[in-house]
Design a protein around this motif. Structure first.
Motif, PDB file in Angstrom:
ATOM      1  N   HIS A   1     -21.244 -12.987  -8.323  1.00  0.00           N
ATOM      2  CA  HIS A   1     -21.925 -11.813  -9.184  1.00  0.00           C
ATOM      3  C   HIS A   1     -23.281 -12.794  -9.581  1.00  0.00           C
ATOM      4  O   HIS A   1     -23.868 -13.680  -8.696  1.00  0.00           O
TER       5      HIS A   1
ATOM      6  N   THR B   1     -25.055 -12.871 -11.100  1.00  0.00           N
ATOM      7  CA  THR B   1     -26.353 -13.676 -12.260  1.00  0.00           C
ATOM      8  C   THR B   1     -25.990 -15.090 -11.762  1.00  0.00           C
ATOM      9  O   THR B   1     -25.946 -15.714 -12.373  1.00  0.00           O
ATOM     10  N   TRP B   2     -25.505 -15.247 -10.585  1.00  0.00           N
ATOM     11  CA  TRP B   2     -24.756 -16.873 -10.338  1.00  0.00           C
ATOM     12  C   TRP B   2     -25.904 -17.398  -9.709  1.00  0.00           C
ATOM     13  O   TRP B   2     -25.920 -16.944  -8.573  1.00  0.00           O
TER      14      TRP B   2
ATOM     15  N   LEU C   1     -27.604 -19.404 -14.579  1.00  0.00           N
ATOM     16  CA  LEU C   1     -28.145 -18.453 -15.677  1.00  0.00           C
ATOM     17  C   LEU C   1     -29.240 -18.105 -15.977  1.00  0.00           C
ATOM     18  O   LEU C   1     -29.955 -18.423 -15.873  1.00  0.00           O
TER      19      LEU C   1
ATOM     20  N   GLN D   1     -23.212 -13.451 -23.868  1.00  0.00           N
ATOM     21  CA  GLN D   1     -23.361 -13.525 -22.622  1.00  0.00           C
ATOM     22  C   GLN D   1     -23.275 -14.487 -20.913  1.00  0.00           C
ATOM     23  O   GLN D   1     -22.268 -14.157 -20.233  1.00  0.00           O
TER      24      GLN D   1
ATOM     25  N   GLU E   1     -19.297 -14.905 -21.193  1.00  0.00           N
ATOM     26  CA  GLU E   1     -18.565 -14.282 -20.083  1.00  0.00           C
ATOM     27  C   GLU E   1     -18.794 -13.987 -18.825  1.00  0.00           C
ATOM     28  O   GLU E   1     -17.536 -13.893 -17.634  1.00  0.00           O
ATOM     29  N   GLU E   2     -20.060 -14.595 -18.258  1.00  0.00           N
ATOM     30  CA  GLU E   2     -20.214 -14.920 -17.171  1.00  0.00           C
ATOM     31  C   GLU E   2     -19.359 -16.243 -16.483  1.00  0.00           C
ATOM     32  O   GLU E   2     -19.062 -16.332 -15.523  1.00  0.00           O
TER      33      GLU E   2
END
Length: 327
Positions: A223, A225-226, A249, A257, A260-261
């Motif tokens: 992802h 966001t990672w 993150l 949020q 969830e990640e």
């Protein structure tokens, strides 16, 4: 799965017991020290099989207050115990072989001995291959270890058959204890390998193949966001893995949020690492400006530096306890 493992190991235990009795019968027929060596190793098969049964039963028990990671570590005790038993058998075989070098026995009924040992070798070969394949399919190191031991028994029996045939046609009885010495050394080596595997598991030695597989999964399904993964550690508990790591993150994500990640991170590895259950303890780090240089979140509202290049995760930058820096 545990019940299937128990059925398989109980089958192995019953067959090993019958083969041990057959080999001792062959020894009493022939007075061959090499056949006695083979029979002694088979006793270890029976003892180790019994311990493996208990190990698989214990591994199947659920986690509890006293064992928060489950009971899977007992599998490493199982293969360690089996390795120790194999080592003891190897020492006994060498001791008996030295005795027979000094006092040469009179070998009897070699033909019958060859037929009996040939039969046990074929059965052991089929059983060992079945256990090794089942251990791989079920990700059971207990079944795999037991299968390796039985395959070793089959190979040593094959060497023994060749020696008995040579003795039968040449009358050179010195070959009997000589073959026993070779078998003893081979058995000691296998015992050492199993003990080494046991100690590695109990000492939580990192399995680099698992690390590489997890990193491959993360690189392939990453992802944006990672931003960063580091300080990764893997422990094995039977068929399960426990993984600790730090994941960086964006600092502005709300708690829900970020949750969830991390949930997506855990589900991804559990889905792709087939045949294993993976439990994660993940520490979340907030991003810092220095990480903007390789952050792939192009729509980031707080970016302070332009994106320079993507960093591919490898064991060299994922295992250390530090964020990836770009000079």
């Amino acid at each position: 799965m545990i019940r299937k493992e128990l059925r398989i190991i109980l089958l192995s235990l019953g067959i090993s017991l019958l083969l041990t009795l057959a080999k001792f019968a062959a020894y009493f027929l022939t007075h061959s020290v090499a056949i006695l060596s083979d029979a002694l190793e088979s006793i270890i098969n029976v003892v180790a099989g019994g311990f493996a049964c208990y190990s698989i039963y214990l591994t199947g028990k659920p986690k509890d207050a006293n064992h928060p990671y489950g009971h899977g570590k007992v599998e490493f005790f199982s293969i360690g115990f089996e390795g120790a038993m194999i080592g003891i058998a190897g020492v006994l075989i060498l001791f008996k072989a030295v005795q027979y070098f000094i006092i040469k026995p009179e070998l009897l009924q070699i033909d019958q001995g060859i037929w009996v040992i040939s039969s046990t070798a074929v059965v052991n070969l089929l059983l060992g291959l079945y256990l090794a394949r089942s251990g791989k399919q079920l990700n059971s190191i207990t079944l795999s270890g037991n299968g390796q031991h039985i395959l070793t028994d089959a190979y040593s029996s094959a060497a023994l058959i060749i020696a008995l045939v040579i003795i039968r046609f040449t009358g050179q009885t010195w070959i009997d204890p000589a073959v026993s010495v070779v078998m003893g050394v081979m058995i000691l080596r296998k015992g050492y390998q199993l003990m080494r595997q046991s100690i590695s598991g109990l000492m939580d030695e990192t399995d680099m193949q698992v690390i590489d597989k997890v990193i491959e999964i993360l690189n392939e399904h990453r992802h944006r966001t990672w931003i960063d993964v580091h300080n990764m550690r893997v422990q094995q508990y039977g068929n399960n893995y426990h993984i600790d790591c730090h994941v960086t993150l964006p600092y502005y994500l709300e708690l829900s949020q970020a949750h969830e990640e991390i949930k997506a991170f855990e589900q991804l590895v559990n889905r792709e690492l087939k045949g294993h259950e993976v439990e994660f303890f993940i520490h979340v780090d907030p991003c810092i400006p220095a990480l903007c240089q390789y952050c792939q979140l192009s729509e980031c509202p707080v970016r302070s530096h332009p994106f320079r290049h993507k960093i591919t995760w490898t064991r060299e930058n994922v295992l250390p306890n530090r964020k990836h820096a770009v000079d």
